[in-house]
Scaffold this motif. Structure first.
Motif, PDB file in Angstrom:
ATOM      1  N   MET A 220      52.727  65.712 107.197  1.00 36.75           N
ATOM      2  CA  MET A 220      52.379  66.836 106.340  1.00 36.75           C
ATOM      3  C   MET A 220      53.532  67.830 106.321  1.00 36.75           C
ATOM      4  N   LYS A 221      53.530  68.677 105.321  1.00 42.07           N
ATOM      5  CA  LYS A 221      54.615  69.639 105.129  1.00 42.07           C
ATOM      6  C   LYS A 221      54.021  71.035 105.009  1.00 42.07           C
ATOM      7  N   LEU A 222      54.658  71.995 105.689  1.00 41.00           N
ATOM      8  CA  LEU A 222      54.210  73.379 105.647  1.00 41.00           C
ATOM      9  C   LEU A 222      54.964  74.120 104.550  1.00 41.00           C
ATOM     10  N   MET A 223      54.202  74.853 103.725  1.00 38.18           N
ATOM     11  CA  MET A 223      54.866  75.628 102.674  1.00 38.18           C
ATOM     12  C   MET A 223      54.056  76.888 102.371  1.00 38.18           C
ATOM     13  N   LYS A 224      54.708  77.828 101.692  1.00 39.73           N
ATOM     14  CA  LYS A 224      54.019  79.045 101.299  1.00 39.73           C
ATOM     15  C   LYS A 224      52.911  78.716 100.303  1.00 39.73           C
ATOM     16  N   THR A 225      51.752  79.334 100.505  1.00 40.67           N
ATOM     17  CA  THR A 225      50.617  79.060  99.628  1.00 40.67           C
ATOM     18  C   THR A 225      50.948  79.381  98.171  1.00 40.67           C
ATOM     19  N   GLU A 226      51.662  80.474  97.948  1.00 42.65           N
ATOM     20  CA  GLU A 226      51.962  80.885  96.574  1.00 42.65           C
ATOM     21  C   GLU A 226      52.886  79.910  95.855  1.00 42.65           C
ATOM     22  N   GLU A 227      53.504  78.988  96.624  1.00 42.06           N
ATOM     23  CA  GLU A 227      54.403  77.993  96.028  1.00 42.06           C
ATOM     24  C   GLU A 227      53.784  76.602  95.997  1.00 42.06           C
ATOM     25  N   ALA A 228      52.464  76.508  96.289  1.00 37.20           N
ATOM     26  CA  ALA A 228      51.845  75.201  96.496  1.00 37.20           C
ATOM     27  C   ALA A 228      51.087  74.663  95.284  1.00 37.20           C
ATOM     28  N   VAL A 229      51.205  75.301  94.142  1.00 35.37           N
ATOM     29  CA  VAL A 229      50.507  74.805  92.950  1.00 35.37           C
ATOM     30  C   VAL A 229      50.980  73.383  92.637  1.00 35.37           C
ATOM     31  N   GLY A 230      49.986  72.473  92.430  1.00 31.31           N
ATOM     32  CA  GLY A 230      50.306  71.083  92.123  1.00 31.31           C
ATOM     33  C   GLY A 230      50.375  70.188  93.357  1.00 31.31           C
ATOM     34  N   GLN A 231      50.360  70.797  94.543  1.00 36.84           N
ATOM     35  CA  GLN A 231      50.439  69.995  95.767  1.00 36.84           C
ATOM     36  C   GLN A 231      49.030  69.529  96.186  1.00 36.84           C
ATOM     37  N   ILE A 232      49.001  68.500  97.045  1.00 39.24           N
ATOM     38  CA  ILE A 232      47.733  67.908  97.483  1.00 39.24           C
ATOM     39  C   ILE A 232      47.387  68.398  98.894  1.00 39.24           C
ATOM     40  N   LEU A 233      46.199  68.995  99.041  1.00 38.11           N
ATOM     41  CA  LEU A 233      45.742  69.447 100.355  1.00 38.11           C
ATOM     42  C   LEU A 233      45.522  68.247 101.282  1.00 38.11           C
ATOM     43  N   CYS A 234      45.961  68.374 102.536  1.00 41.17           N
ATOM     44  CA  CYS A 234      45.766  67.269 103.480  1.00 41.17           C
ATOM     45  C   CYS A 234      44.642  67.558 104.468  1.00 41.17           C
ATOM     46  N   HIS A 235      43.917  68.656 104.306  1.00 42.20           N
ATOM     47  CA  HIS A 235      42.776  68.932 105.180  1.00 42.20           C
ATOM     48  C   HIS A 235      41.831  69.881 104.462  1.00 42.20           C
ATOM     49  N   ASP A 236      40.586  69.935 104.937  1.00 47.75           N
ATOM     50  CA  ASP A 236      39.614  70.865 104.376  1.00 47.75           C
ATOM     51  C   ASP A 236      40.020  72.297 104.698  1.00 47.75           C
ATOM     52  N   ILE A 237      39.746  73.207 103.765  1.00 46.68           N
ATOM     53  CA  ILE A 237      39.963  74.630 103.981  1.00 46.68           C
ATOM     54  C   ILE A 237      38.596  75.291 104.112  1.00 46.68           C
ATOM     55  N   THR A 238      38.365  75.929 105.266  1.00 42.56           N
ATOM     56  CA  THR A 238      37.049  76.499 105.552  1.00 42.56           C
ATOM     57  C   THR A 238      36.997  77.974 105.181  1.00 42.56           C
ATOM     58  N   GLN A 239      35.900  78.352 104.553  1.00 46.00           N
ATOM     59  CA  GLN A 239      35.648  79.767 104.239  1.00 46.00           C
ATOM     60  C   GLN A 239      34.452  80.231 105.068  1.00 46.00           C
ATOM     61  N   ILE A 240      34.615  81.348 105.781  1.00 47.39           N
ATOM     62  CA  ILE A 240      33.532  81.909 106.588  1.00 47.39           C
ATOM     63  C   ILE A 240      33.174  83.289 106.037  1.00 47.39           C
ATOM     64  N   ILE A 241      31.931  83.425 105.602  1.00 43.89           N
ATOM     65  CA  ILE A 241      31.400  84.726 105.197  1.00 43.89           C
ATOM     66  C   ILE A 241      30.211  84.988 106.102  1.00 43.89           C
ATOM     67  N   LYS A 242      30.346  85.949 107.015  1.00 43.88           N
ATOM     68  CA  LYS A 242      29.346  86.181 108.049  1.00 43.88           C
ATOM     69  C   LYS A 242      27.954  86.346 107.454  1.00 43.88           C
ATOM     70  N   GLY A 243      27.046  85.537 107.993  1.00 46.64           N
ATOM     71  CA  GLY A 243      25.661  85.608 107.553  1.00 46.64           C
ATOM     72  C   GLY A 243      25.394  84.931 106.231  1.00 46.64           C
ATOM     73  N   VAL A 244      26.431  84.358 105.605  1.00 46.77           N
ATOM     74  CA  VAL A 244      26.249  83.728 104.289  1.00 46.77           C
ATOM     75  C   VAL A 244      26.629  82.256 104.336  1.00 46.77           C
ATOM     76  N   THR A 245      27.877  81.960 104.759  1.00 44.19           N
ATOM     77  CA  THR A 245      28.326  80.575 104.700  1.00 44.19           C
ATOM     78  C   THR A 245      29.463  80.318 105.673  1.00 44.19           C
ATOM     79  N   LYS A 246      29.548  79.079 106.099  1.00 40.26           N
ATOM     80  CA  LYS A 246      30.729  78.531 106.775  1.00 40.26           C
ATOM     81  C   LYS A 246      30.855  77.110 106.260  1.00 40.26           C
ATOM     82  N   ASP A 247      31.741  76.920 105.317  1.00 43.35           N
ATOM     83  CA  ASP A 247      31.845  75.616 104.650  1.00 43.35           C
ATOM     84  C   ASP A 247      33.236  75.468 104.067  1.00 43.35           C
ATOM     85  N   ALA A 248      33.533  74.235 103.677  1.00 43.22           N
ATOM     86  CA  ALA A 248      34.836  73.967 103.066  1.00 43.22           C
ATOM     87  C   ALA A 248      34.849  74.505 101.642  1.00 43.22           C
ATOM     88  N   VAL A 249      35.782  75.403 101.376  1.00 49.96           N
ATOM     89  CA  VAL A 249      35.926  75.904 100.013  1.00 49.96           C
ATOM     90  C   VAL A 249      36.788  74.957  99.179  1.00 49.96           C
TER      91      VAL A 249
END
Length: 339
Positions: free
Chosen positions: A1-30
């Motif tokens: 995998m390759k590390l890069m700035k998020t703002e430069e990652a348009v068009g790239q393929i995610l290699c892992h789930d990205i989790t969003q945590i909102i207390k009392g609402v959700t903890k899931d892959a966004v």
């Protein structure tokens, strides 16, 4: 995998789930593994703290976390269980039936000692119900060497780490002992407790004998129930070292082998387990089972109900955790008793 700035990652393929945590609402892959990052995704990624992001670069010597979790599940799986979907690099293992969870602790510890991978489970030798989560598997990094996962597979060598032993239907015979009950000086308050605990399982009570303190009469009651087809005998009363307590002697005269008379458990130190014809358990229950909410009977009964043949070593290890704290609100088995 390759590390890069998020703002430069348009068009790239995610290699892992990205989790969003909102207390009392959700903890899931966004966003899920394999998602192609779009312009409108950048603000969401930044909002979950991802100023930098890993994108996928193929490497034939490495495995992604999802694929590695699947391998770990394969090392664990057995009958009567199934996996969850892979989520955030983790697979959970779910029970398909009521029974007792058995764990190959040596293999579990071996895999967890390899590093960069983990299998976490509930305690073995305790009951599980259909639908219960029994374990979870994942690797620690996002990718891991294929060779390391092969090493884990070779160490397990096709022996599953987990087993769920379903409960069997048992024909139960109960022998209540004691002059005080036999001569009706007091009411039998022990048998209702036993029947209540047995009601959690698929059982048939094929007979109930009441005996005085004569060991020959107790033995006769046990043999009568065995002749009727009992495949488990439960004796209550007469289990202490008092002169009039003759139940252990009667059980010894009937049994093929005595596994233990005494156990490092409180309540329940005077418990006796023997076997008739090496496969029919005969249990002598001390008086504490009648009045204490949780005792050694609660630790042993589920395992007996699966047909497991217990050995002396199974009792020797009960000392640590063998002290019930008699909590005002009992949460057993979700507590330290027996663990």
């Amino acid at each position: 995998m390759k590390l890069m700035k998020t703002e430069e990652a348009v068009g790239q393929i995610l290699c892992h789930d990205i989790t969003q945590i909102i207390k009392g609402v959700t903890k899931d892959a966004v966003f899920r593994k394999g998602h192609i990052i779009k312009e409108e995704d950048i603000s969401v990624l930044l909002s979950v703290g991802k100023d930098h992001i890993y994108i996928w670069e193929n490497d034939e010597n490495m495995l992604h976390e999802n694929d590695a979790a699947q391998i770990l599940y394969e090392l664990c799986k057995n009958e009567h269980m199934h996996p969850s979907e892979v989520k955030e690099g983790k697979i959970e293992i779910i029970s398909d039936c009521d029974g007792v969870l058995k764990i190959n602790r040596e293999l579990l510890n071996t895999v967890n000692s390899l590093g960069e991978m983990m299998i976490a489970s509930r305690h073995g030798d305790f009951p599980v119900k259909k639908g219960d989560k029994i374990a979870g598997t994942r690797i620690i990094p996002l990718v891991i060497e294929k060779e390391k996962m092969e090493r884990a597979k070779n160490l397990c060598a096709g022996s599953p780490i987990f087993e769920i032993r379903p409960y069997l239907k048992k024909k139960i015979g109960i022998v209540t002992t004691g002059n005080e009950v036999f001569y009706k000086r007091i009411q039998d308050t022990f048998t209702p407790v036993i029947l209540d605990k047995l009601s959690q399982f698929d059982t048939e009570i094929i007979g109930h004998e009441i005996s005085d303190d004569n060991p020959e009469h107790i033995e006769g009651g046990i043999r009568k129930l065995l002749d009727k087809g009992a495949d488990m005998i439960i004796c209550t009363g007469g289990m202490s070292v008092d002169p009039d307590d003759k139940t252990p002697a009667a059980i010894r005269d009937v049994a093929s082998s005595v596994v233990t008379y005494g156990a490092p458990v409180l309540p329940g130190a005077m418990f006796l387990l023997a076997y008739y014809n090496e496969n029919i358990p005969i249990m002598g229950l001390p008086g504490c089972v009648m009045y204490a909410k949780r005792t050694i009977f609660d630790l042993v009964l589920p395992r007996i109900m699966t047909g497991e043949i217990l050995k002396a070593e199974d009792f020797h290890v009960l000392g640590e955790g063998g002290l019930c704290l008699s909590c005002p609100v009992c949460t057993f088995p979700n507590c330290g008793f027996g663990k």
